[in-house]
Design an enzyme around this catalytic site. Structure first.
Site, PDB file in Angstrom:
ATOM      1  N   PHE A  59      21.220 -19.444   2.977  1.00 14.56           N
ATOM      2  CA  PHE A  59      22.263 -18.529   3.835  1.00 14.56           C
ATOM      3  C   PHE A  59      21.964 -18.613   5.221  1.00 14.56           C
ATOM      4  O   PHE A  59      20.952 -18.286   5.653  1.00 14.56           O
ATOM      5  CB  PHE A  59      22.202 -17.025   3.425  1.00 14.56           C
ATOM      6  CG  PHE A  59      23.298 -16.120   3.768  1.00 14.56           C
ATOM      7  CD1 PHE A  59      24.591 -16.149   3.379  1.00 14.56           C
ATOM      8  CD2 PHE A  59      23.076 -15.492   5.164  1.00 14.56           C
ATOM      9  CE1 PHE A  59      25.575 -15.599   3.891  1.00 14.56           C
ATOM     10  CE2 PHE A  59      23.753 -14.726   5.661  1.00 14.56           C
ATOM     11  CZ  PHE A  59      25.380 -14.696   5.042  1.00 14.56           C
TER      12      PHE A  59
ATOM     13  N   ASP B 274      15.089 -21.264   9.397  1.00 14.93           N
ATOM     14  CA  ASP B 274      15.873 -20.368   9.746  1.00 14.93           C
ATOM     15  C   ASP B 274      15.201 -19.025   9.261  1.00 14.93           C
ATOM     16  O   ASP B 274      15.007 -18.939   8.043  1.00 14.93           O
ATOM     17  CB  ASP B 274      17.280 -20.300   8.887  1.00 14.93           C
ATOM     18  CG  ASP B 274      18.124 -19.037   9.168  1.00 14.93           C
ATOM     19  OD1 ASP B 274      17.566 -17.930   9.647  1.00 14.93           O
ATOM     20  OD2 ASP B 274      19.148 -19.047   8.870  1.00 14.93           O
TER      21      ASP B 274
ATOM     22  N   LYS C 259      18.209 -10.477  12.963  1.00 12.26           N
ATOM     23  CA  LYS C 259      17.710  -9.247  12.277  1.00 12.26           C
ATOM     24  C   LYS C 259      16.831  -8.651  12.914  1.00 12.26           C
ATOM     25  O   LYS C 259      17.246  -7.419  13.525  1.00 12.26           O
ATOM     26  CB  LYS C 259      17.330  -9.904  10.938  1.00 12.26           C
ATOM     27  CG  LYS C 259      18.809 -10.339  10.171  1.00 12.26           C
ATOM     28  CD  LYS C 259      18.372 -10.145   8.604  1.00 12.26           C
ATOM     29  CE  LYS C 259      19.816 -10.250   7.968  1.00 12.26           C
ATOM     30  NZ  LYS C 259      20.248 -11.717   7.527  1.00 12.26           N
TER      31      LYS C 259
HETATM   32  C1  LIG Z   1      21.525 -12.487   7.851  1.00  7.49           C
HETATM   33  C2  LIG Z   1      21.216 -13.949   8.110  1.00  7.49           C
HETATM   34  C3  LIG Z   1      21.738 -14.753   8.807  1.00  7.49           C
HETATM   35  C4  LIG Z   1      23.142 -14.434   9.361  1.00  7.49           C
HETATM   36  O1  LIG Z   1      22.672 -13.358  10.437  1.00  7.49           O
HETATM   37  P1  LIG Z   1      24.057 -12.435  11.079  1.00  7.49           P
HETATM   38  O2  LIG Z   1      23.705 -11.810  12.050  1.00  7.49           O
HETATM   39  O3  LIG Z   1      24.551 -11.733   9.969  1.00  7.49           O
HETATM   40  O4  LIG Z   1      24.994 -13.428  11.539  1.00  7.49           O
HETATM   41  C5  LIG Z   1      21.652 -16.302   8.963  1.00  7.49           C
HETATM   42  N1  LIG Z   1      20.450 -16.676   8.125  1.00  7.49           N
HETATM   43  C6  LIG Z   1      19.765 -15.795   7.424  1.00  7.49           C
HETATM   44  C7  LIG Z   1      18.408 -16.599   6.807  1.00  7.49           C
HETATM   45  C8  LIG Z   1      19.878 -14.395   7.323  1.00  7.49           C
HETATM   46  O5  LIG Z   1      19.276 -13.665   6.246  1.00  7.49           O
END
Ligand SMILES: *Cc1c(COP(=O)(O)O)cnc(C)c1O
Length: 409
Positions: free
Chosen positions: A138, A223, A252
Site C-alpha cells: 500500500f 516506504d 503518518k
Molecule cells: C498510509 C500509507 C500511505 C499513504 O499515506 P496517506 O497520508 O494516506 O496518503 C502510503 N504508504 C504506506 C505504507 C501507508 O501506510
C-alpha cells in the site's frame, strides 16, 4: 446533537469514500478518545499509526501554539526555521542525507517515484523507469502511488493508471529476480506491510533484495510511512535488517497528529532533483514542521521506541496465547513492535464492532486481519485491558459459532 444526528449531517455533505464506524469523536488524550456523547474509548487504532505519541501530546500542542503565533505559512520561496530543524533531525538520525517535505504519505511516495525516475534516466540510462513493487503493498491513493500499490481491487474503476510498475509477491526472491527487466530502475517496498494485512519482510528476503539492488545498480526505496518512526521498536524498520535504502518515505506519525509527509534520499540520488523539478505549496510549512520537530524529540527523549519494542513483544505473545486458545477463529499473529495483526478465519468486521461496543477501538484490514497500532505511550495495563476485551469478544463469537454448528447437526 447526538451521534446519529451528526452522522446524518456528515452523510449529507461528505463524499462517501470511507466505511466509517458510527462514532463521532470530539476529544483525545494519550491512549483515550471520547465521543460526542461522552463515552470513553481505549484507542488501539491511533489514527492508523499517526498518533504514536498519543492524542494531544503536550509537547506537540505547545509547539503548535507557539508556532501559530509566529508564522503559519511563508512559501518555499523562502527558508523557514522549523523546516530546517526537522530536516536536520531526520538526517542526523537516519542513513539518508536530504529531505523533501510534503503533506501526506501519498505525496511522499509520488516524490519518491519522481526522484527515482529522474535519477535513473540521468544516471542509468534513458529507458530506465520501471519500479518493481510488492503484491499486497500500500503506497497511497493518488494516481502514481495507486499505480505503485500492488492491490488490483484498489485499481478498479480508475484505469488508465500511470504505467511503469510491476508487481511481485512479497517475500519471494525468485519472482523478484524474474521480474527484473532492462527498464527496471528501482524496487520499492514496505519493510512491514501495514494496510496489506501486517506482513513482515523476512530477513533473508530483504538482504536478497538489497543485494540485487547493489549488484544491478537499482535504487532501493523503503516506504516507512506506517512502519517508521519507532513503531516497530526501531526508529526505522529498516534498522531491524541493517539495510540502508536509497530513498525512504515518511508521513503518518511524523507530525505528532498534524498532516505532513517527507521523502528522504541519499545525497547522490537527491542531487537529481534541481530547482523546478518538484514542489509543494504547503510542504514543510512552519506549523507542520514545528509539530514534527516537537514530535520527533518527544519520540526519542521519552524512550518510546524501546517501549514499542518491549510492549510490542508483550502484546504479541499475549495475542499468540489468544490464537492458541481460539484456533477455530485465529490463523496467526504477525508484526513487529506495536504494529501487529491477527489474521482471523472469520470476517473481522463483527470483531471490530464488538470491541467498539466494549470501549476498545481496533481496525480491520483486508477483511480478515485485526490490526493493532496503539499509541507508543500505551501502558501495560491498557494493553491488558484491550486484551481482556478482545478475549471476551472471541469467547462470545466462538460460543456463538459453536452453538450454531451444534444447532445444525
Ligand atoms: C498510509 C500509507 C500511505 C499513504 O499515506 P496517506 O497520508 O494516506 O496518503 C502510503 N504508504 C504506506 C505504507 C501507508 O501506510
Amino acid at each position: 446533537m447526538d451521534t446519529s444526528a451528526w452522522i446524518a449531517l456528515g452523510e449529507k455533505y461528505i463524499m462517501s469514500t470511507y466505511a466509517r464506524q458510527p462514532l463521532v469523536l470530539v476529544r483525545g488524550q494519550g491512549t483515550r478518545v471520547w465521543d460526542v456523547e461522552g463515552r470513553e474509548y481505549l484507542d488501539f487504532v491511533g489514527g492508523i499509526a499517526v498518533n504514536s505519541l498519543g492524542h494531544c501530546h503536550p509537547r506537540v500542542v505547545e509547539a503548535l501554539k507557539d508556532q501559530a503565533q509566529k508564522l503559519l505559512h511563508c512559501s518555499n520561496l523562502y527558508w523557514n526555521i522549523p523546516q530546517i530543524q526537522l530536516a536536520q533531525l531526520l538526517v542526523e538520525h537516519s542513513a539518508l542525507d536530504k529531505v523533501f517535505f510534503c503533506n501526506s504519505g501519498a505525496e511522499a511516495v509520488e516524490a519518491a517515484i519522481k526522484l527515482a525516475r529522474k535519477y535513473a534516466k540521468e544516471r542509468l540510462g534513458p529507458d530506465k523507469y520501471e519500479i518493481i513493487t510488492m503484491r499486497r503493498s500500500f503506497h497511497g491513493r493518488t494516481m502514481g502511488a495507486l499505480a505503485a500499490t500492488g492491490q488490483e481491487k484498489l485499481h478498479q474503476g480508475f484505469a488508465p493508471l500511470p504505467p511503469g510498475f510491476r508487481y511481485v509477491p512479497f517475500n519471494d526472491l525468485d519472482s523478484l529476480k524474474a521480474a527484473l527487466s532492462p527498464h527496471t530502475c528501482a524496487i520499492m517496498l514496505e519493510p512491514v506491510q501495514g494496510e496489506g494485512g501486517v506482513h513482515v519482510a523476512e530477513e533473508d528476503y530483504l538482504q536478497g533484495v538489497a543485494e540485487i539492488c547493489r549488484k544491478q545498480g537499482l535504487l532501493l526505496i523503503f516506504d516507512e510511512i506506517q512502519c517508521g518512526l519507532g513503531r516497530t521498536g526501531y526508529l526505522f524498520a529498516c534498522e531491524h535488517y541493517g539495510i540502508e535504502p536509497d530513498i525512504m518515505t515518511l508521513a503518518k506519525a511524523l507530525g505528532g497528529g498534524v498532516a505532513i509527509g517527507a521523502m528522504l534520499a541519499k545525497e547522490e540520488v537527491a542531487r537529481a532533483f534541481r530547482p523546478g523539478d518538484h514542489a509543494s505549496t504547503f510542504g514543510g510549512n512552519p506549523l507542520a514542521t514545528a509539530a514534527g520537530a516537537a514530535a520527533f524529540k518527544a519520540l526519542l527523549e521519552e524512550d518510546l521506541i524501546n517501549r514499542a519494542r518491549t510492549l510490542g513483544e508483550y502484546l504479541y505473545y499475549r495475542l499468540e496465547e489468544l490464537a492458541h486458545k481460539f484456533p477455530s477463529l485465529v490463523v496467526e499473529v504477525r508484526g513487529r513492535g506495536l504494529l501487529l495483526g491477527m489474521e482471523m478465519r472469520i470476517p473481522v468486521a463483527p470483531v471490530v464492532e464488538a470491541c467498539r461496543e466494549k470501549g476498545l477501538l481496533v481496525n480491520g484490514v483486508q477483511g480478515n486481519v485485526l490490526r493493532l497500532v496503539p499509541p507508543l505511550v500505551v501502558s501495560k495495563q491498557e494493553i491488558d485491558q484491550a486484551l481482556c476485551i478482545i478475549k471476551e469478544v472471541l469467547e462470545k463469537i466462538s460460543w456463538e459459532e459453536g452453538s450454531c454448528a451444534y444447532g445444525q447437526t
